[in-house]
Enzyme design. Structure first.
Site, mmCIF file in Angstrom:
data_model
loop_
_atom_site.group_PDB
_atom_site.id
_atom_site.type_symbol
_atom_site.label_atom_id
_atom_site.label_comp_id
_atom_site.label_asym_id
_atom_site.label_seq_id
_atom_site.Cartn_x
_atom_site.Cartn_y
_atom_site.Cartn_z
ATOM 1 C CG ASN A 24 -1.794 1.206 1.331
ATOM 2 O OD1 ASN A 24 -1.325 2.282 1.690
ATOM 3 N ND2 ASN A 24 -3.076 1.060 1.030
ATOM 4 C CE LYS A 58 -2.571 5.059 0.928
ATOM 5 N NZ LYS A 58 -2.865 4.631 -0.462
ATOM 6 C CG ASP A 251 -5.574 0.420 3.615
ATOM 7 O OD1 ASP A 251 -6.143 0.905 4.614
ATOM 8 O OD2 ASP A 251 -5.714 0.889 2.473
#
Length: 290
Positions: A24, A58, A251
């Site tokens: 991720n 992110k 995640d």
């Protein structure tokens, strides 16, 4: 033919599907290079077209204290090392217009996050880099919205666009994957990608002991959604993969274990090869007679 169009044509014709895969977020240079090496080895063995994915930032984490990644400058340096070391194209996401130019100098595919799929200025800025644009469908959007989003890329002078299904909100803390979307999104007249990991998130659905919430997920259903997607006939699979999902900083509940990647990809290839999902079924409604 420029390099972006050449890669786009390779992805459009990839059989049985192409793969966008990786952890991720960039956790460290060492980790990302290690992951790229192993994922590249698996896809090369299977003969799958790989685009390596990871994020440098992110920006839409559930909590302000959550790990976000190394940031734009350092993250792009690391992704460029992956690209050179393993000779693989790169996909990463942008969140702001002013990131697009720098990202376009490294990434082969610029990804538009689902929350931002209608942001015209961001779409145009990404399109003007000349790179392939992968637009994730918003969890709040009907599939028909992606026709307009893809058209914004084309009107900005870039024909190399693809759209990605990543689930639809079902109540407050859950997503549902509607296979019909994978067919309806074809109206965007571009390659269709299925994100088989994010689509199993349970947004802000996990309460933390010290207070607050985090996103959960249904990792055990990733094979279910992936099997469905390739049977329907998607062009590409997006999948986040980690060597230690239980300790992934972002995640973790929806990252697929690296140890099972080859096994799952092999099964998906077998399903895709026997499915006629990429072919339009012609329905004859004339009266049936003996």
């Amino acid at each position: 033919m420029d390099s972006s169009t050449l890669l786009f044509n390779q992805l459009k014709t990839a059989e049985p599907y192409f793969l966008l895969a990786g952890p991720n977020v960039i956790e460290s240079e060492e980790h990302i290079l290690w992951m790229a090496k192993h994922i590249k080895a698996i896809t090369s063995k299977l003969g799958l077209q790989l685009v390596f994915k990871s994020s440098f930032d992110k920006a839409n984490r559930t909590a302000s204290k959550s790990f976000r990644g190394p940031g734009l400058e350092e993250g792009l340096k690391i992704l460029e090392k992956v690209k050179v070391a393993y000779d693989i194209p790169i996909v990463t996401d942008v969140h702001e217009n002013n990131q697009c130019e720098a990202v376009g100098r490294v990434a082969d595919i610029i990804q538009i996050p689902a929350f931002l799929c209608r942001q015209t200025d961001l779409l145009v800025a990404a399109a003007k880099t000349g790179k392939i644009i992968n637009i994730k469908k918003g969890q709040f959007c009907a599939p028909s919205v992606m026709v307009n989003s893809a058209e914004k890329i084309r009107l900005a002078g870039n024909q190399n666009v693809m759209v990605c299904e990543r689930g639809t909100m079902f109540g407050y803390n859950d997503l549902i994957v509607d296979p019909r979307n994978l067919e309806w999104m074809r109206e965007a007249n571009c390659p269709i990608v299925a994100d088989v990991t994010h689509s199993l998130q349970q947004p802000a659905g996990r309460k933390l002991e010290g207070g607050g919430v985090a996103s959960g997920g249904l990792r055990e259903l990733i094979p279910c959604i992936a099997r469905t997607a390739v049977a329907v006939g998607v062009d590409g699979i997006f999948m986040e993969v980690h060597d230690d999902p239980l300790n992934a900083p972002v995640d973790g509940p929806t990252q697929w274990p690296l140890r099972h990647l080859e096994e799952l990809l092999e099964e998906l290839m077998a399903i895709a090869r026997v499915s006629k999902g990429k072919q339009h079924f012609k329905i004859d409604l004339t009266p049936f007679r003996d």
